[in-house]
Design a protein around this motif. Structure first.
Motif, PDB file in Angstrom:
ATOM      1  N   ALA A 146       0.885  -1.253   0.112  1.00 44.66           N
ATOM      2  CA  ALA A 146       0.132   0.040   0.166  1.00 44.66           C
ATOM      3  C   ALA A 146       0.843   1.517  -0.098  1.00 44.66           C
ATOM      4  CB  ALA A 146      -0.722   0.075   1.264  1.00 44.66           C
ATOM      5  N   GLU A 147       1.941   1.217   0.782  1.00 50.65           N
ATOM      6  CA  GLU A 147       2.936   2.380   0.684  1.00 50.65           C
ATOM      7  C   GLU A 147       3.626   2.813  -0.424  1.00 50.65           C
ATOM      8  OE1 GLU A 147       2.581   0.197   3.000  1.00 50.65           O
ATOM      9  OE2 GLU A 147       1.907   1.193   4.836  1.00 50.65           O
ATOM     10  N   HIS A 148       4.039   1.748  -1.490  1.00 48.07           N
ATOM     11  CA  HIS A 148       4.707   1.713  -2.648  1.00 48.07           C
ATOM     12  C   HIS A 148       3.702   1.596  -3.914  1.00 48.07           C
ATOM     13  CE1 HIS A 148       7.548   0.723   0.511  1.00 48.07           C
ATOM     14  NE2 HIS A 148       8.529   1.057  -0.308  1.00 48.07           N
ATOM     15  N   SER A 149       2.472   1.780  -3.698  1.00 47.69           N
ATOM     16  CA  SER A 149       1.485   1.704  -5.143  1.00 47.69           C
ATOM     17  C   SER A 149       0.283   2.590  -4.755  1.00 47.69           C
ATOM     18  CB  SER A 149       1.134   0.248  -5.122  1.00 47.69           C
ATOM     19  OG  SER A 149       0.385  -0.267  -4.213  1.00 47.69           O
ATOM     20  N   THR A 150      -0.343   2.897  -5.722  1.00 44.78           N
ATOM     21  CA  THR A 150      -1.706   3.782  -5.775  1.00 44.78           C
ATOM     22  C   THR A 150      -2.800   2.478  -6.276  1.00 44.78           C
ATOM     23  OG1 THR A 150      -0.425   5.638  -6.401  1.00 44.78           O
ATOM     24  CG2 THR A 150      -2.816   5.505  -6.735  1.00 44.78           C
ATOM     25  N   LEU A 151      -3.777   2.491  -5.333  1.00 43.21           N
ATOM     26  CA  LEU A 151      -4.967   1.706  -5.784  1.00 43.21           C
ATOM     27  C   LEU A 151      -5.714   2.226  -6.866  1.00 43.21           C
ATOM     28  CD1 LEU A 151      -6.207  -1.022  -4.950  1.00 43.21           C
ATOM     29  CD2 LEU A 151      -7.579   0.541  -3.357  1.00 43.21           C
ATOM     30  N   THR A 152      -5.880   1.667  -8.130  1.00 45.37           N
ATOM     31  CA  THR A 152      -6.476   2.209  -9.396  1.00 45.37           C
ATOM     32  C   THR A 152      -8.225   1.278  -9.344  1.00 45.37           C
ATOM     33  OG1 THR A 152      -5.505   0.170 -10.782  1.00 45.37           O
ATOM     34  CG2 THR A 152      -4.341   2.554 -10.716  1.00 45.37           C
ATOM     35  N   SER A 153      -8.225   0.297  -8.838  1.00 47.95           N
ATOM     36  CA  SER A 153      -9.441  -0.373  -8.990  1.00 47.95           C
ATOM     37  C   SER A 153      -9.737  -1.369  -7.641  1.00 47.95           C
ATOM     38  CB  SER A 153      -9.579  -1.393 -10.091  1.00 47.95           C
ATOM     39  OG  SER A 153     -10.772  -2.021 -10.438  1.00 47.95           O
ATOM     40  N   GLY A 154     -10.872  -1.574  -7.385  1.00 50.72           N
ATOM     41  CA  GLY A 154     -11.024  -2.548  -6.240  1.00 50.72           C
ATOM     42  C   GLY A 154     -10.569  -2.182  -4.692  1.00 50.72           C
ATOM     43  N   ARG A 155      -9.917  -3.111  -4.087  1.00 49.84           N
ATOM     44  CA  ARG A 155      -9.383  -2.769  -2.679  1.00 49.84           C
ATOM     45  C   ARG A 155      -8.121  -3.848  -2.518  1.00 49.84           C
ATOM     46  NH1 ARG A 155     -10.237  -7.080   0.499  1.00 49.84           N
ATOM     47  NH2 ARG A 155     -12.152  -8.483   0.149  1.00 49.84           N
ATOM     48  N   LEU A 156      -7.279  -3.365  -1.642  1.00 49.87           N
ATOM     49  CA  LEU A 156      -6.221  -4.174  -1.224  1.00 49.87           C
ATOM     50  C   LEU A 156      -6.642  -5.414  -0.494  1.00 49.87           C
ATOM     51  CD1 LEU A 156      -3.605  -1.295  -0.107  1.00 49.87           C
ATOM     52  CD2 LEU A 156      -3.338  -2.611  -2.058  1.00 49.87           C
ATOM     53  N   PRO A 157      -5.678  -6.536  -0.968  1.00 49.58           N
ATOM     54  CA  PRO A 157      -6.043  -7.875  -0.192  1.00 49.58           C
ATOM     55  C   PRO A 157      -5.908  -7.726   1.422  1.00 49.58           C
ATOM     56  CG  PRO A 157      -4.042  -8.042  -1.032  1.00 49.58           C
ATOM     57  CD  PRO A 157      -4.495  -6.758  -1.709  1.00 49.58           C
ATOM     58  N   ARG A 158      -6.742  -8.281   2.226  1.00 49.28           N
ATOM     59  CA  ARG A 158      -6.581  -8.468   3.783  1.00 49.28           C
ATOM     60  C   ARG A 158      -6.851  -9.709   4.223  1.00 49.28           C
ATOM     61  NH1 ARG A 158     -11.094  -4.561   3.137  1.00 49.28           N
ATOM     62  NH2 ARG A 158     -13.006  -5.595   3.153  1.00 49.28           N
ATOM     63  N   THR A 159      -6.255 -10.034   5.368  1.00 48.63           N
ATOM     64  CA  THR A 159      -6.808 -11.298   6.185  1.00 48.63           C
ATOM     65  C   THR A 159      -6.733 -10.670   7.591  1.00 48.63           C
ATOM     66  OG1 THR A 159      -4.275 -11.347   6.757  1.00 48.63           O
ATOM     67  CG2 THR A 159      -5.128 -12.656   4.532  1.00 48.63           C
ATOM     68  N   THR A 160      -7.510 -11.635   8.417  1.00 49.12           N
ATOM     69  CA  THR A 160      -7.690 -11.491   9.561  1.00 49.12           C
ATOM     70  C   THR A 160      -6.333 -12.453  10.479  1.00 49.12           C
ATOM     71  OG1 THR A 160     -10.119 -11.917   9.429  1.00 49.12           O
ATOM     72  CG2 THR A 160      -9.236 -12.063  11.719  1.00 49.12           C
ATOM     73  N   ALA A 161      -5.818 -11.426  11.321  1.00 52.67           N
ATOM     74  CA  ALA A 161      -4.490 -12.099  12.136  1.00 52.67           C
ATOM     75  C   ALA A 161      -4.745 -13.503  12.770  1.00 52.67           C
ATOM     76  CB  ALA A 161      -4.421 -11.240  13.325  1.00 52.67           C
ATOM     77  N   GLY A 162      -3.810 -14.425  12.034  1.00 57.65           N
ATOM     78  CA  GLY A 162      -3.705 -15.766  12.316  1.00 57.65           C
ATOM     79  C   GLY A 162      -4.640 -16.541  11.647  1.00 57.65           C
ATOM     80  N   SER A 163      -5.636 -16.058  10.869  1.00 54.09           N
ATOM     81  CA  SER A 163      -6.651 -16.729  10.422  1.00 54.09           C
ATOM     82  C   SER A 163      -6.470 -17.799   9.098  1.00 54.09           C
ATOM     83  CB  SER A 163      -7.741 -15.879   9.887  1.00 54.09           C
ATOM     84  OG  SER A 163      -7.261 -15.038   8.767  1.00 54.09           O
ATOM     85  N   VAL A 164      -5.275 -17.314   8.486  1.00 54.81           N
ATOM     86  CA  VAL A 164      -4.821 -18.192   7.434  1.00 54.81           C
ATOM     87  C   VAL A 164      -3.799 -19.146   7.885  1.00 54.81           C
ATOM     88  CG1 VAL A 164      -3.644 -18.097   5.189  1.00 54.81           C
ATOM     89  CG2 VAL A 164      -5.151 -16.280   5.788  1.00 54.81           C
ATOM     90  N   THR A 165      -4.156 -20.473   7.310  1.00 59.20           N
ATOM     91  CA  THR A 165      -3.169 -21.604   7.508  1.00 59.20           C
ATOM     92  C   THR A 165      -2.777 -22.133   6.123  1.00 59.20           C
ATOM     93  OG1 THR A 165      -5.015 -23.309   7.673  1.00 59.20           O
ATOM     94  CG2 THR A 165      -4.294 -21.851   9.702  1.00 59.20           C
ATOM     95  N   PRO A 166      -1.969 -23.259   6.303  1.00 58.76           N
ATOM     96  CA  PRO A 166      -1.606 -23.812   5.038  1.00 58.76           C
ATOM     97  C   PRO A 166      -2.875 -24.371   4.281  1.00 58.76           C
ATOM     98  CG  PRO A 166       0.145 -24.428   6.632  1.00 58.76           C
ATOM     99  CD  PRO A 166      -0.758 -23.452   7.302  1.00 58.76           C
TER     100      PRO A 166
END
Length: 905
Positions: A146-166
């Motif tokens: 996010a600090e090194h780009s400008t969003l042109t469409s949609g939204r940035l990806p996100r996750t909930t802390a610790g919610s993603v596993t293999p």
């Protein structure tokens, strides 16, 4: 009893002019001495920062990686925790904290995260396919997107802390706008990639981003993160396919462990060039070595990961820069020795002038019992009053004018100037008054006989000069070591020439006096007699002039050699004054359109085919050039790149005549051979062998007549003659060719001067030549002032005998002319001989072409007639002008006043 007046105060009050002049001379000399090492440090520091900034990011960054599968092997949960943002961010901070101050990181362009080691093939049929198959993707969780780009469409990806596993089935990602355009991805698209086990991983694209500063390290260490590329399938028939990147949220890193390829955690530390200084170069090199194979690597493996691997191309960048710097430094040292020697001679002349002017005063003190040590001590105190402030002011001015660089070398250089200037007058006076001398003793060039001690000293200097020239010719300057003896070689040659000319000087004066003595006029005879009566100490101004002229000639030859090398290198790179290249055939009308462009004098169309098959089972690449013999022969003749006659390339009967590089001629061995393809087999016969040709900068080539080839072969390159042609006009004419590129020889030549080390060294040489010229003029003035009083009295006596003012002026001008002519002719001759002697040992390749020096071979000094003759003519002109000004001032005074002063002068 009233105390005697203090010596120093009395002398400074009675003669403030010489003290002020000495202060100004020492100030200027101290400034130059202090500014030189700081100027060298400044341009080397700028060069270091330029090289690091200009290096491609993947070479300059320090890359630290850890294989995620080996991280805490056997404990899947802890392997996943090692890829989560808290752990990666903490390790990133530890890495930055471990770096020493000399290698500061650019935190804004440094990056870290996790990525798949190899790209994985997407299974979706809606993605565009090339001939090589389906697209592949690198999955990356690089932080701070996010600090090194400008969003042109949609939204940035996100996750909930610790919610993603293999085992998470779906994760979110972003792609750059370039990736979205090429692979037809939109916000909301889902890309599936295979897992090692189970159903494919679904990656939902939630946003499109536009990178900020895409050419800097954050996006360019791994360029596929910002721009998709082509990959090729394996031999024997390579086919392209797309390779893009999916930017997952940092919290989704554990899911990469389930993908069908290996995963690694990485930290890419971008160095901050703004914090680098040339004094830090050894410490930076040691730090990189310690990171790759030393204590820093061990410490980071303990704190970050036992499997941590560290690599960087920054050490190669620094080694290349240090090689350029080391090759340039010995050449710059020659200029420093030259100017320093001239300045030292001028300071000696200043002390000698003062000692000569006050000889009667000091002799009177000696006759009244003053010791040589006592006189020297008083003179030292007297001289120190203007010298020490002058040296301090010069050093302070250098620190202000050149703010960058080390301070200690500047202080030591100024201190050396002050010490030398303080010691000159006392030592000269002590030498003159070491024993009593009879009044009226003649000490002129005609009667003076060199002592044995002087002969031994001159022979010793001759041996040193021969040793310096021999060492320079054998060792050269390419090893990077600054050897004082080698760097002083041009100066030593000037010293020997000055001593030789002083010994030979009386002979031409005697020969010239014979015919002049028979003439009725007295001015010519008196001028030659007066020139022969000049003091034997005239070796000092002659020495200053010869060393200054030699330094100017040497500097001119350096600049001339550098310019010539750059001109040749740019000519080889472009092949003409300009060229237009395309990957496909150029329009037939383009050559005619280019001929109409202002400044174009000729155009040579060339068809190029790379990888020509010589049918000899060898893999070396050969370029086929099909040309128009007339225009190409004219171009080769003008440029000197493999000149030939056009008629020799035209086919008369049998095989097609060809011009070949030596390696191709050796492969074909002078026989008629069938080669191809170029729309079919071609029987050729090598009739001419040339080591270079305009259309190819490097590599093997075969040149044939385009009319002799089967089929039609439109030009893919236009070689354009015309030194004044403008890029804009050519680009406008080449727009019809689509992707054609325009290259100018002048622009290519400018690229060789981009390094601040090169431009800084060239400025040093120009300033050295200017400073040497200034000191040479000052030496001329001092040599005239040294005999000013004696000349005034002599002219006053001759005026009483009937000499007119005009004759008096002519007498003084002609009296100075022999020594000026000797210095001018001798300086030009010595400069020319010095260049011939030293040229084999001095390689200017790195100064001229930096890291591209190997492409042109050895670059030697080149004699520059302007730098040889112009300073010599300037010496004669300035000497005549100074003598004329002195004569004008003397003849305006009254004869009675001058004779009343007395005969002691």
């Amino acid at each position: 009893m009233k105390a005697a007046a203090p010596w120093v105060r009395t002398r400074l009050r009675t003669a403030p002019g010489p003290a002020v002049a000495l202060l100004l001379l020492v100030l200027a000399t101290s400034f130059l001495a202090a500014a030189f090492p700081r100027a060298v440090d400044a341009y080397e520091g700028r060069g270091l920062r330029h090289e690091v900034s200009a290096a491609v990011p993947w070479r300059s960054v320090i890359q630290l990686t850890s294989d995620a599968r080996q991280e805490m092997d056997g404990e899947p949960d802890r392997r996943a925790d090692a890829l989560r943002p808290p752990r990666l961010t903490g390790n990133h901070r530890r890495i930055l904290a471990a770096l020493p101050e000399s290698l500061r990181a650019d935190t804004g362009q440094s990056a870290y995260g996790a990525r798949t080691l190899d790209p994985v093939e997407a299974t979706d049929e809606w993605l565009p396919e090339l001939n090589g198959g389906r697209p592949v993707f690198t999955l990356s969780t690089q932080a701070e997107v996010a600090e090194h780009s400008t969003l042109t469409s949609g939204r940035l990806p996100r996750t909930t802390a610790g919610s993603v596993t293999p085992a998470t089935p779906t994760v979110e990602a972003a792609v750059t706008s370039a990736t979205a355009r090429s692979l037809r991805i939109k916000a909301g698209s889902i890309v599936h990639v295979p897992r090692a086990e189970g159903a494919p991983l679904a990656v939902r694209v939630t946003g499109i981003v536009e990178p900020r500063r895409p050419q800097q390290s954050y996006w360019s260490v791994e360029p596929v993160l910002r721009t998709p590329t082509y990959l090729q399938t394996l031999e024997p028939d390579p086919q392209p396919y797309w390779h893009g990147a999916l930017l997952l949220a940092p919290g989704a890193a554990p899911v990469l462990l389930s993908v069908a390829v290996d995963t690694e955690a990485y930290w890419r530390v971008a160095p901050d060039p703004a914090g680098m200084d040339i004094a830090d170069l050894p410490r930076i090199t040691q730090t990189i070595a310690s990171l790759e194979h030393g204590p820093l690597q061990t410490a980071l493996r303990t704190e970050v990961s036992p499997q941590l691997e560290i690599s960087s191309g920054l050490d190669d960048v620094l080694i290349e820069f240090d090689g350029i710097r080391a090759a340039i430094n010995p050449v710059v040292a020659v200029a420093a020795f030259g100017v320093g020697s001239v300045a030292g001679v001028v300071l000696l002349m200043t002390g000698g002038l003062t000692a000569s002017r006050r000889r009667a005063e000091l002799s009177l003190l000696r006759s009244r019992g003053a010791s040589v040590r006592g006189i020297a001590g008083r003179l030292l105190a007297e001289v120190a009053v203007p010298v020490l402030p002058g040296a301090a002011l010069g050093c302070a001015l250098a620190l202000v004018v050149v703010p960058e660089g080390r301070t200690l070398p500047a202080l030591l250089a100024s201190a050396a100037v002050a010490l030398f200037a303080c010691a000159t007058l006392p030592l000269m006076a002590a030498f003159l008054h070491r024993r009593p001398a009879l009044h009226g003793d003649r000490d002129d060039l005609v009667r003076a006989r060199p002592s044995r001690r002087r002969t031994v000293a001159e022979l010793t200097l001759l041996v040193l000069t021969v040793a310096a020239v021999t060492a320079l010719r054998r060792r050269g300057t390419s090893d990077g070591d600054v050897d004082a003896l080698i760097s002083a070689a041009p100066v030593l040659v000037g010293f020997i020439a000055a001593l030789l000319f002083v010994r030979l000087y009386p002979l031409p004066l005697r020969l010239a006096a014979l015919p002049v003595a028979r003439r009725r006029g007295a001015v010519g005879f008196l001028s030659l007699a007066r020139a022969g009566r000049s003091s034997a100490t005239a070796v000092l101004p002659l020495l200053a002039l010869l060393v200054a002229l030699t330094t100017a000639a040497f500097g001119g030859s350096v600049i001339s050699g550098v310019d010539d090398a750059r001109a040749r290198a740019s000519l080889v790179a472009v092949g003409a004054d300009a060229r237009i290249d395309a990957d496909r055939a150029l329009p037939d009308t383009l050559a005619g359109a280019v001929r109409k462009v202002a400044g174009v004098t000729d155009v040579a169309p060339v068809y190029r085919e790379f990888g020509l098959d010589l049918r000899d089972a060898r893999a070396e690449a050969v370029t086929l050039l099909a040309v128009d013999p007339d225009s190409y022969a004219r171009l080769a003749g003008r440029t000197g790149l493999g000149a030939f006659r056009a008629a020799e390339l035209r086919k008369s009967s049998g095989a097609l005549p060809a011009l070949a590089s030596p390696a191709v001629a050796e492969r074909l061995r002078g026989r008629t051979a069938t080669i191809g393809p170029a729309s079919g087999p071609i029987p050729v016969r090598v009739d001419m062998v040339r080591s270079s040709t305009p259309a190819v900068a490097a590599g093997d080539f075969l040149v044939v007549d385009a009319a002799g080839l089967p089929g039609r072969h439109p030009a893919s390159t236009l070689l354009i003659s015309g030194p004044s042609v403008a890029r804009g006009d050519l680009e406008e004419a080449a727009r019809a060719a689509g992707s054609a590129t325009v290259k100018l020889r002048s622009a290519e030549e400018d690229n060789f001067t981009m390094s601040p080390v090169q431009s800084g060294a060239e400025r040093i040489y120009v300033l050295a030549a200017a400073a040497g010229a200034g000191y040479a003029v000052l030496a001329l003035v001092l040599s005239v002032l040294q005999t000013s009083a004696e000349r005034t009295a002599m002219l006053a006596r001759l005026r009483t005998m009937g000499l007119t003012r005009r004759q008096g002026r002519r007498l003084l001008i002609l009296e100075n002319l022999p020594q000026a002519l000797l210095a001018a002719v001798g300086g030009a001759l010595v400069g020319w001989v010095t260049i011939l002697l030293l040229a084999p040992g001095i390689d200017l390749g790195r100064l001229a072409l930096a890291d591209q020096a190997a492409s042109l071979g050895r670059v030697q000094l080149r004699t520059d007639p302007v730098s040889l003759l112009l300073p010599a003519l300037g010496v004669v002109a300035i000497a005549s002008a100074v003598a004329a000004a002195q004569a004008w001032m003397i003849t305006r005074r009254t004869t009675t006043t001058e004779l009343r002063v007395g005969d002691t002068r």
